[in-house]
Design an enzyme around this catalytic site. Structure first.
Site, PDB file in Angstrom:
ATOM      1  N   GLY A  18       0.780  -1.233   0.000  1.00  0.00           N
ATOM      2  CA  GLY A  18       0.000   0.000   0.000  1.00  0.00           C
ATOM      3  C   GLY A  18       0.812   1.282   0.000  1.00  0.00           C
ATOM      4  O   GLY A  18       0.335   2.298   0.517  1.00  0.00           O
ATOM      5  N   SER A  19       1.996   1.287  -0.630  1.00  0.00           N
ATOM      6  CA  SER A  19       2.732   2.566  -0.648  1.00  0.00           C
ATOM      7  C   SER A  19       1.983   3.609  -1.480  1.00  0.00           C
ATOM      8  O   SER A  19       1.972   4.794  -1.132  1.00  0.00           O
ATOM      9  CB  SER A  19       4.165   2.374  -1.152  1.00  0.00           C
ATOM     10  OG  SER A  19       4.189   2.175  -2.545  1.00  0.00           O
ATOM     11  N   LEU A  93      -9.668  -8.867 -10.706  1.00  0.00           N
ATOM     12  CA  LEU A  93     -10.395  -8.216 -11.798  1.00  0.00           C
ATOM     13  C   LEU A  93     -11.617  -7.484 -11.228  1.00  0.00           C
ATOM     14  O   LEU A  93     -12.298  -8.004 -10.341  1.00  0.00           O
ATOM     15  CB  LEU A  93     -10.843  -9.299 -12.785  1.00  0.00           C
ATOM     16  CG  LEU A  93     -11.204  -8.860 -14.192  1.00  0.00           C
ATOM     17  CD1 LEU A  93     -10.028  -8.143 -14.864  1.00  0.00           C
ATOM     18  CD2 LEU A  93     -11.622 -10.074 -15.017  1.00  0.00           C
ATOM     19  N   ILE A  94     -11.873  -6.287 -11.741  1.00  0.00           N
ATOM     20  CA  ILE A  94     -13.025  -5.512 -11.260  1.00  0.00           C
ATOM     21  C   ILE A  94     -14.277  -6.003 -12.001  1.00  0.00           C
ATOM     22  O   ILE A  94     -14.301  -6.033 -13.231  1.00  0.00           O
ATOM     23  CB  ILE A  94     -12.798  -4.006 -11.529  1.00  0.00           C
ATOM     24  CG1 ILE A  94     -11.570  -3.518 -10.765  1.00  0.00           C
ATOM     25  CG2 ILE A  94     -14.021  -3.184 -11.154  1.00  0.00           C
ATOM     26  CD1 ILE A  94     -11.646  -3.655  -9.264  1.00  0.00           C
ATOM     27  N   HIS A 110      -0.334   1.037 -13.636  1.00  0.00           N
ATOM     28  CA  HIS A 110       0.410  -0.170 -14.006  1.00  0.00           C
ATOM     29  C   HIS A 110       1.889   0.208 -14.108  1.00  0.00           C
ATOM     30  O   HIS A 110       2.219   1.251 -14.680  1.00  0.00           O
ATOM     31  CB  HIS A 110      -0.105  -0.707 -15.344  1.00  0.00           C
ATOM     32  CG  HIS A 110       0.505  -2.015 -15.695  1.00  0.00           C
ATOM     33  ND1 HIS A 110       0.138  -3.193 -15.073  1.00  0.00           N
ATOM     34  CD2 HIS A 110       1.492  -2.338 -16.567  1.00  0.00           C
ATOM     35  CE1 HIS A 110       0.869  -4.191 -15.564  1.00  0.00           C
ATOM     36  NE2 HIS A 110       1.695  -3.695 -16.469  1.00  0.00           N
ATOM     37  N   ASP A 151      -5.738  -4.298 -17.473  1.00  0.00           N
ATOM     38  CA  ASP A 151      -4.779  -3.337 -18.044  1.00  0.00           C
ATOM     39  C   ASP A 151      -5.132  -2.850 -19.447  1.00  0.00           C
ATOM     40  O   ASP A 151      -4.240  -2.494 -20.217  1.00  0.00           O
ATOM     41  CB  ASP A 151      -3.361  -3.953 -18.075  1.00  0.00           C
ATOM     42  CG  ASP A 151      -2.893  -4.378 -16.687  1.00  0.00           C
ATOM     43  OD1 ASP A 151      -3.213  -3.670 -15.723  1.00  0.00           O
ATOM     44  OD2 ASP A 151      -2.220  -5.409 -16.588  1.00  0.00           O
ATOM     45  N   GLU A 180       5.413   6.549  -9.768  1.00  0.00           N
ATOM     46  CA  GLU A 180       4.013   6.317  -9.378  1.00  0.00           C
ATOM     47  C   GLU A 180       3.599   7.314  -8.310  1.00  0.00           C
ATOM     48  O   GLU A 180       2.542   7.935  -8.388  1.00  0.00           O
ATOM     49  CB  GLU A 180       3.841   4.891  -8.846  1.00  0.00           C
ATOM     50  CG  GLU A 180       4.110   3.821  -9.884  1.00  0.00           C
ATOM     51  CD  GLU A 180       3.778   2.428  -9.390  1.00  0.00           C
ATOM     52  OE1 GLU A 180       3.767   2.190  -8.168  1.00  0.00           O
ATOM     53  OE2 GLU A 180       3.517   1.571 -10.241  1.00  0.00           O
TER      54      GLU A 180
HETATM   55  C1  GAR Z   1       2.490  -0.797  -7.782  1.00  0.00           C
HETATM   56  O1  GAR Z   1       3.782  -0.726  -8.307  1.00  0.00           O
HETATM   57  C2  GAR Z   1       1.462  -0.890  -8.893  1.00  0.00           C
HETATM   58  O2  GAR Z   1       1.871  -0.244 -10.055  1.00  0.00           O
HETATM   59  C3  GAR Z   1       1.401  -2.366  -9.111  1.00  0.00           C
HETATM   60  O3  GAR Z   1       1.432  -2.919  -7.826  1.00  0.00           O
HETATM   61  C4  GAR Z   1       2.290  -2.109  -7.028  1.00  0.00           C
HETATM   62  C5  GAR Z   1       1.661  -1.912  -5.673  1.00  0.00           C
HETATM   63  O4  GAR Z   1       2.557  -1.295  -4.808  1.00  0.00           O
HETATM   64  N1  GAR Z   1       0.208  -2.720  -9.825  1.00  0.00           N
HETATM   65  C6  GAR Z   1       0.194  -3.654 -10.768  1.00  0.00           C
HETATM   66  O5  GAR Z   1       1.167  -4.317 -11.060  1.00  0.00           O
HETATM   67  C7  GAR Z   1      -1.160  -3.808 -11.463  1.00  0.00           C
HETATM   68  N2  GAR Z   1      -1.048  -4.676 -12.590  1.00  0.00           N
HETATM   69  P1  GAR Z   1       2.081  -0.638  -3.458  1.00  0.00           P
HETATM   70  O6  GAR Z   1       1.268  -1.700  -2.692  1.00  0.00           O
HETATM   71  O7  GAR Z   1       3.368  -0.310  -2.749  1.00  0.00           O
HETATM   72  O8  GAR Z   1       1.259   0.555  -3.793  1.00  0.00           O
END
Ligand code: GAR
Length: 196
Positions: A18-19, A93-94, A110, A151, A180
């Site tokens: 969850g960053s 998937l939503i 993504h 995606d 991100e």
């Molecule tokens: C993020 O890097 C996001 O882009 C990726 O999961 C990570 C979650 O990081 N999402 C995907 O790969 C979706 N296909 P986080 O829990 O630290 O936010």
């Protein structure tokens, strides 16, 4: 936008650490127009739940069986007055009924330049491994609207960075996450604030 004084309410769906979710809660803390009202995870041990609690944001765990009760899920979002949904490392998937309830109001990020390196099973470190193995010279982030396929929704924003010859998936992941954190809340803010 909503009436003056009424904030636009986001729900964040996340499966992992969850960053990005924490970054949203930080960015929209005390924001005049937008707030994070609810965090939902499919995973009871996801780090994002502790982060929500640290920010004083309500959270719920909705594992796969809970999503079979469409009315209960929609009632939960309604009870928080949710206006839009942000996926932040959400691995499921939503369902179509949620997309119909929130048309063009579900966002995803993504960690690569779609349409490359996307689709089922392409998440997190798997994406960065595939990028390095392919020999791609650049990678980056894609922020897009969500449709019923992984995606594939309309792209709103991309930013790229170089892939260095000695990059490891972990190093690339760290650099991509910095992008991100820099752009995801801003892009969602701009989208939300520019719509009526
Ligand atoms: C993020 O890097 C996001 O882009 C990726 O999961 C990570 C979650 O990081 N999402 C995907 O790969 C979706 N296909 P986080 O829990 O630290 O936010």
């Amino acid at each position: 936008m909503k009436n003056p004084g009424q904030k636009y309410r986001l729900a964040i769906l996340a499966s992992g650490g969850g960053s990005n979710a924490a970054n949203f809660m930080d960015y929209f803390y005390d924001h005049p127009k937008i707030m994070v009202s609810l965090v939902v995870s499919n995973n009871a041990s996801a780090g994002v739940l502790e982060k929500a609690s640290a920010y004083g944001v309500d959270s719920r765990v909705l594992a796969a069986p809970a999503w079979e009760d469409k009315h209960a899920v929609l009632a939960l979002f309604d009870s928080y007055g949710i206006d839009a949904i942000v996926l932040a490392g959400y691995m499921r998937l939503i369902p179509g009924w949620l997309i119909h309830k929130y048309p063009n109001k579900i966002f995803n990020i993504h960690p690569a330049l779609l349409p490359g390196f996307g689709g089922k099973g392409m998440y997190g470190i798997f994406v960065h491994r595939a990028v390095i193995q392919s020999g791609a010279k650049r990678t980056g982030i894609t922020i897009h609207l969500v449709n019923e396929r992984y995606d594939e929704g309309p792209i709103l924003f991309q930013e790229s960075i170089p892939v260095y010859p000695d990059d490891t998936p972990e190093r690339l992941a760290r650099r991509v996450q910095r992008l991100e954190h820099k752009y995801y809340p801003i892009v969602v803010e701009e989208e939300v604030c520019s719509r009526k």
